[in-house]
Enzyme design. Structure first.
Site, PDB file in Angstrom:
ATOM      1  N   SER A   1       0.859  -1.188   0.000  1.00 41.54           N
ATOM      2  CA  SER A   1       0.000   0.000   0.000  1.00 41.54           C
ATOM      3  C   SER A   1       0.897   1.241   0.000  1.00 41.54           C
ATOM      4  O   SER A   1       2.122   1.124   0.036  1.00 41.54           O
ATOM      5  CB  SER A   1      -0.878   0.010   1.240  1.00 41.54           C
ATOM      6  OG  SER A   1      -0.078   0.319   2.371  1.00 41.54           O
ATOM      7  N   LYS A   2       0.251   2.390  -0.002  1.00 32.80           N
ATOM      8  CA  LYS A   2       1.002   3.655  -0.065  1.00 32.80           C
ATOM      9  C   LYS A   2       2.017   3.781   1.069  1.00 32.80           C
ATOM     10  O   LYS A   2       3.009   4.476   0.938  1.00 32.80           O
ATOM     11  CB  LYS A   2       0.029   4.833  -0.009  1.00 32.80           C
ATOM     12  CG  LYS A   2      -0.764   4.957  -1.290  1.00 32.80           C
ATOM     13  CD  LYS A   2      -1.260   6.375  -1.494  1.00 32.80           C
ATOM     14  CE  LYS A   2      -2.036   6.491  -2.782  1.00 32.80           C
ATOM     15  NZ  LYS A   2      -3.480   6.414  -2.577  1.00 32.80           N
ATOM     16  N   ARG A   3       1.730   3.100   2.170  1.00 29.24           N
ATOM     17  CA  ARG A   3       2.658   3.145   3.298  1.00 29.24           C
ATOM     18  C   ARG A   3       4.057   2.655   2.900  1.00 29.24           C
ATOM     19  O   ARG A   3       5.048   3.013   3.496  1.00 29.24           O
ATOM     20  CB  ARG A   3       2.162   2.223   4.428  1.00 29.24           C
ATOM     21  CG  ARG A   3       1.228   2.883   5.398  1.00 29.24           C
ATOM     22  CD  ARG A   3       0.960   1.995   6.582  1.00 29.24           C
ATOM     23  NE  ARG A   3       0.494   0.670   6.190  1.00 29.24           N
ATOM     24  CZ  ARG A   3       1.118  -0.443   6.531  1.00 29.24           C
ATOM     25  NH1 ARG A   3       2.210  -0.415   7.241  1.00 29.24           N
ATOM     26  NH2 ARG A   3       0.629  -1.614   6.160  1.00 29.24           N
TER      27      ARG A   3
ATOM     28  N   GLY B   1       5.491   3.164   0.042  1.00 28.75           N
ATOM     29  CA  GLY B   1       6.066   3.994  -1.036  1.00 28.75           C
ATOM     30  C   GLY B   1       5.090   4.028  -2.199  1.00 28.75           C
ATOM     31  O   GLY B   1       3.905   3.747  -2.037  1.00 28.75           O
TER      32      GLY B   1
END
Ligand code: GLU
Length: 472
Positions: free
Chosen positions: A245-247, A249
């Site tokens: 996920s965006k966590r 990168g």
């Protein structure tokens, strides 16, 4: 084997995600390996969440990766759009209703929600209790959804090309909604109807869809369709084993393009997320097409490793032919302040040759390349360490020596060695102020390469300007 026909079927609700890109790539490779067809079907039935920008972003990402798709002979455009196919879905829902294989369900969303909560409280698996299935009372004048009458008997066996044999108890498959009360069809119905219409032979998709497969198989059977082969790809996880996920990168393919990754690096990296061929890491595209086999995809989740991606990317930059690196470099050069129209491509070729070895990505390469073309270059803060009153005599001596020197490696070397000797300085002491003055940076390729590539006029002008500034 008859012609292989596969598809990538994204829901256009965002960008082309890394996971989606890998699914697309595996489908594409499978089709190209077998000389078959690869279609792109936009699953846009969820009108609230689907956008035209998202469709464009998906197509753009696919094109950037080089994943070309075939036009489906039964469609009207380049891609298949589900919103253009509602009539067919309606027809199929009607067919199931008429055959008694589907039924109207009048349960409201809040009733279903209450029952779901109760099931959770009582530690039962929430599933539709079938209360509208055998209704005997007359149909009320209320909105209704259409549910598929799932068969509770026996087992559903999926012979998955990746997972092997996966068995589901039919009784765990509940009566799914195939058309909502507003008449729109749902995913499991549209996917089956379309895969059949398009003659899809292999459904290759993420294993987050594995639980949908028994439902879809029941639908294939109810509609009297042949069942395709399935290959469910393991998920891609971050280094902490959580779903990517965006966590972790960037997750959008375009973001990687914008950050300076090359498409062939991305393709090589993506293909290794789940598939391997001995311990080979890098593959030319035709080699990938030749070697790829979906049956060889592993069953365990793939871990996304940004360092490895960086390594693959740097490899392709280092080994790329300058003329092949120019097109993907242009947008980054533009970002660095250089317009394509004003570029001297012969000079750019030379600049790439001296920079490619040391550039980790195309953005970095463009930023380092800019100083060879711009008239006014920006100066990094760190250059102050080398551009100070102490370096003025060095710069003056260098300027004097270089004025008459031909700007080619050996003469430049001789000229700077003369300065070193006369000032009793090591080459590094002389090179650093020159580097700072002519590039605006404290790191660069070897100073002779830099000067030769930059050319006499720009180099001397920049040194002169720094002397003037420092002696102000
Ligand atoms: N539209 C689905 C998704 O984006 C894919 C459906 C499929 O491949 O069967 O997850």
């Amino acid at each position: 084997m008859s012609e292989v026909r596969v598809r990538f079927a994204p829901s256009p609700t965002g960008f082309l995600h890394i996971g989606g890109a890998r699914t697309a790539l595996f489908n594409w490779l499978y089709a190209r390996h077998h000389g078959g067809k690869f279609f792109l079907r936009i699953e846009d039935t969820d009108r609230l969440r689907s956008t035209d920008e998202a469709i464009e972003a998906i197509l753009d990402g696919m094109r950037w990766l080089g994943l070309d798709w075939d036009r489906w002979e039964g469609g009207s455009g380049e891609t298949v759009r589900q919103t253009e196919r509602f009539d067919l879905y309606k027809e199929k829902v009607q067919e199931l209703l008429e055959q008694g294989k589907a039924y109207p369900c009048y349960c409201t969303a809040s009733e279903l929600d209450e029952r779901r909560k109760l099931a959770m409280k009582e530690k039962r698996i929430p599933r539709y209790d079938g209360r509208c299935r055998e209704r005997s009372e007359p149909a009320p004048d209320l909105p209704f959804a259409i549910r598929f009458k799932a068969s509770p008997d026996g087992k559903i066996v999926v012979n998955d090309m990746v997972k092997g044999q996966v068995t589901f108890e039919s009784k765990t498959v509940d009566d799914l909604i195939i058309a909502r009360s507003n008449g729109t069809p749902t995913y499991n119905l549209t996917v089956v109807v379309d895969d059949v219409a398009m003659g899809i032979t292999h459904v290759i998709r993420g294993d987050d869809h594995l639980n949908n497969t028994p439902r879809q198989i029941q639908l294939y059977q109810a509609l009297g369709y042949p069942i395709p082969k399935f290959a469910h790809l393991p998920m891609i996880l971050g280094s902490d084993k959580a779903r990517l996920s965006k966590r972790h990168g960037a997750t959008a393919v375009q973001q990687y393009r914008d950050e300076g990754y090359l498409p062939q690096a991305m393709v090589n990296y993506l293909v290794r997320l789940g598939w391997s061929h001995q311990d080979q890491e890098l593959f030319a595209l035709d080699e990938l097409i030749e070697k790829f086999a979906v049956e060889e995809v592993g069953t365990s989740a793939a871990i996304f490793n940004p360092e490895k991606l960086n390594w693959v990317n740097a490899h392709y930059i280092k080994t790329g032919k300058p003329e092949a690196l120019i097109p993907p470099l242009l947008p980054h050069l533009e970002q660095a302040g250089l317009q394509k129209e004003t570029l001297d491509f012969k000079a750019l070729h030379r600049v790439i040759l001296i920079l490619q070895e040391r550039s980790r990505n195309m953005k970095e390469l463009a930023e380092s390349a800019a100083c060879y073309f711009l008239d006014d270059i920006p100066y990094d803060e760190k250059t102050k360490k080398f551009l100070n009153p102490e370096s003025v005599p060095i710069l003056q001596a260098v300027l004097k020596q270089l004025t008459d020197a031909p700007f080619e490696h050996n003469s430049l070397k001789a000229a700077l060695e003369t300065v070193c000797e006369s000032m009793e300085l090591k080459l590094a002491k002389v090179a650093q102020p020159i580097r700072a003055a002519v590039t605006g940076k404290v790191v660069s390729p070897g100073i002779f390469d830099v000067l030769e590539t930059l050319g006499k006029e720009k180099a001397l002008k920049r040194i002169d300007k720094q002397i003037a500034l420092l002696t102000g």
